[in-house]
Write a protein that holds these residues in place. Structure first.
Motif: not given
Length: 247
Positions: A198-210
């Motif tokens: 899993l990768r995520a960004r603080k404050g990120g707003r891009a759609p979820f990607r699987l």
């Protein structure tokens, strides 16, 4: 004590002969972190230092810190960093009670390989070190909350975990961490993924990607002695390459 080779022998890392020893999960975690030279990186629960040292071997010039609850493993991480010539500050602390000096710092990346097993659903390991590494005492949601606190705005969290815990991970991202993307790790083509990155960004707003699964082994079954990793996995595990996430 035993010494294990990682990245095709590029790293030689001391680990307990009995108890918990890191394996390819730590290498895959390190290979998934999109860090660049000069960036600040924090590993929560660094154990003997395998993931951080694999990352440091791939990306020179990082400023790396590891937090480890068990002093024996923290001491091993310091020893392994020195033996392999990679700078790694190791802080012995409970991630839920980080020292003031660490709570005042922020990082470009946080990586973590939290314990996989919820103890309400299984038996504890006999070895205390192995139990701390594998049995969830601190809730997974708290690992993610603490990681979010330590990230700079725009900083990235990278985690590896069992696929069955993915709903818990996504729920824990909350409003702080967005732009989440998941890379399933399938043992063989056509098999269900057992692990996910899993990768995520603080404050990120891009759609979820699987993403489509990354397949670890060639063929339908293990038929020969030795490794049967795919060429892409061999490059990660033996040559220290980064995992190539789909764009």
């Amino acid at each position: 004590m035993r010494v294990d080779a990682f990245l095709g022998g590029r790293l030689r890392i001391a680990q307990p002969a009995t108890g918990y020893r890191a394996g390819i999960d730590a290498v895959l975690l390190a290979a998934a972190v999109p860090a660049g030279a000069g960036e600040r990186v924090l590993e929560l629960g660094c154990g003997a230092g395998v993931a951080s040292l694999c990352l440091g071997a791939r990306v020179p010039g990082l400023v790396q810190t590891g937090v480890e609850l068990q002093e024996g493993y923290a001491a091993l991480a310091r020893r392994n960093a020195a033996a392999n010539g990679i700078a790694l500050e190791v802080v012995t602390a409970d991630l839920c009670a980080l020292p003031d000096g660490l709570r005042s710092r922020a990082f470009d990346h946080v990586l973590a390989n939290p314990p996989y097993f919820q103890r309400a659903r299984g038996s504890a390991a006999a070895d205390p070190g192995r139990e701390v590494a594998l049995g969830e005492a601190t809730p997974l949601s708290l690992w993610i909350e603490i990681a979010a606190r330590r990230l700079l705005p725009g900083g990235r969290l990278t985690m590896i975990q069992r696929a069955e815990r993915l709903p818990d991970m996504l729920a824990a991202l909350g409003h702080r961490l967005g732009s989440a993307e998941v890379l399933p790790l399938a043992p063989r083509a056509g098999r269900m993924a057992k692990l996910v990155l899993l990768r995520a960004r603080k404050g990120g707003r891009a759609p979820f990607r699987l993403h489509a699964p990354l397949v670890l082994h060639d063929g339908d079954r293990h038929e020969v002695d030795g490794d049967d990793y795919t060429p892409a996995l061999t490059a990660v595990l033996r040559e220290g390459r980064a995992i190539s996430w789909p764009t």
